[in-house]
Design a protein around this motif. Structure first.
Motif, PDB file in Angstrom:
ATOM      1  N   LYS A  98       0.806  -1.219   0.000  1.00 16.84           N
ATOM      2  CA  LYS A  98       0.000   0.000   0.000  1.00 16.84           C
ATOM      3  C   LYS A  98       0.839   1.270   0.000  1.00 16.84           C
ATOM      4  CE  LYS A  98      -3.918  -1.999   2.471  1.00 16.84           C
ATOM      5  NZ  LYS A  98      -4.765  -1.874   3.661  1.00 16.84           N
ATOM      6  N   SER A  99       2.154   1.140   0.071  1.00 19.80           N
ATOM      7  CA  SER A  99       3.085   2.274   0.141  1.00 19.80           C
ATOM      8  C   SER A  99       2.807   3.160   1.344  1.00 19.80           C
ATOM      9  CB  SER A  99       3.026   3.127  -1.128  1.00 19.80           C
ATOM     10  OG  SER A  99       3.227   2.361  -2.264  1.00 19.80           O
ATOM     11  N   THR A 100       2.571   2.531   2.503  1.00 21.15           N
ATOM     12  CA  THR A 100       2.285   3.303   3.708  1.00 21.15           C
ATOM     13  C   THR A 100       3.310   2.999   4.796  1.00 21.15           C
ATOM     14  OG1 THR A 100       0.773   1.636   4.580  1.00 21.15           O
ATOM     15  CG2 THR A 100      -0.195   3.408   3.270  1.00 21.15           C
ATOM     16  N   THR A 126      -0.159   8.010   9.666  1.00 18.73           N
ATOM     17  CA  THR A 126       0.297   7.128   8.598  1.00 18.73           C
ATOM     18  C   THR A 126       0.550   7.957   7.351  1.00 18.73           C
ATOM     19  OG1 THR A 126      -1.014   5.306   9.497  1.00 18.73           O
ATOM     20  CG2 THR A 126      -0.299   5.100   7.218  1.00 18.73           C
ATOM     21  N   ASN A 158       1.077   7.946   3.285  1.00 16.97           N
ATOM     22  CA  ASN A 158       0.926   7.243   2.019  1.00 16.97           C
ATOM     23  C   ASN A 158       1.836   7.959   1.029  1.00 16.97           C
ATOM     24  OD1 ASN A 158       0.127   6.347  -0.545  1.00 16.97           O
ATOM     25  ND2 ASN A 158      -1.907   5.825   0.219  1.00 16.97           N
ATOM     26  N   THR A 159       2.985   7.348   0.724  1.00 18.91           N
ATOM     27  CA  THR A 159       3.989   8.000  -0.122  1.00 18.91           C
ATOM     28  C   THR A 159       3.576   8.044  -1.580  1.00 18.91           C
ATOM     29  OG1 THR A 159       5.172   5.891  -0.261  1.00 18.91           O
ATOM     30  CG2 THR A 159       5.912   7.460   1.407  1.00 18.91           C
ATOM     31  N   LYS A 160       2.702   7.150  -1.984  1.00 17.66           N
ATOM     32  CA  LYS A 160       2.257   7.118  -3.370  1.00 17.66           C
ATOM     33  C   LYS A 160       1.329   8.292  -3.688  1.00 17.66           C
ATOM     34  CE  LYS A 160       1.663   2.911  -5.185  1.00 17.66           C
ATOM     35  NZ  LYS A 160       0.976   1.634  -5.491  1.00 17.66           N
ATOM     36  N   GLU A 161       0.427   8.611  -2.758  1.00 17.21           N
ATOM     37  CA  GLU A 161      -0.567   9.658  -2.983  1.00 17.21           C
ATOM     38  C   GLU A 161      -0.252  10.966  -2.263  1.00 17.21           C
ATOM     39  OE1 GLU A 161      -4.450   8.130  -2.135  1.00 17.21           O
ATOM     40  OE2 GLU A 161      -4.030   6.238  -3.132  1.00 17.21           O
TER      41      GLU A 161
END
Length: 139
Positions: free
Chosen positions: A57-59, A84, A86-89
């Motif tokens: 989840k890239s978290t 948390t 979220n590096t993707k979003e």
């Protein structure tokens, strides 16, 4: 917003209540959070200890301790922000601030202090016992 991280909340109303309780009872922690930590987080400088990572989840989950009195920390625990990333979003999701029960109680009604430490209305005797014990042991 250039590459900045967006703030989101699991339960924003509850989180803001906890934040206001911190402002009411520990101004140093509130100022540090508001004027030092939030801008750094928005820039992508993640503070605190990594609790868990989820590659799929890239978290990454963090716990960030806020400054507080040593006796307060020994009686009630550290004031900690759980979040948390979220590096993707590019989203930082704020989950809660602990100790939840004490902060929620402090938001609902005025808490009293004993020897300079705020005590919970729900378990006064227990908190006063801890404070007296720490006082006898020399803190």
């Amino acid at each position: 917003m250039k590459n900045g991280f967006k703030f989101e909340f699991v339960d924003e109303a509850k989180y803001r209540k906890e934040e206001r309780a911190i402002r009411k009872y520990n101004m140093l922690a509130f100022r540090t959070l508001t004027f030092d930590y939030y801008p750094k987080l928005r820039e992508g400088n993640f503070l605190g200890q990594i609790v868990s990572k989820n590659q799929k989840k890239s978290t990454i989950s963090y716990e960030l301790k806020l400054p507080s009195d040593k006796i307060f920390s020994k009686v009630h625990g550290d004031i900690t922000v759980h979040y948390t990333v979220n590096t993707k979003e590019n989203i930082i999701l704020f989950e809660k601030i602990t100790p939840e029960g004490l902060l929620e109680e402090g938001h609902k009604s005025e808490l009293t202090t004993y020897k300079g430490v705020m005590i919970s209305n729900s378990h006064k005797e227990k908190d006063m016992f801890k404070i007296n014990l720490l006082d006898m042991l020399g803190r």
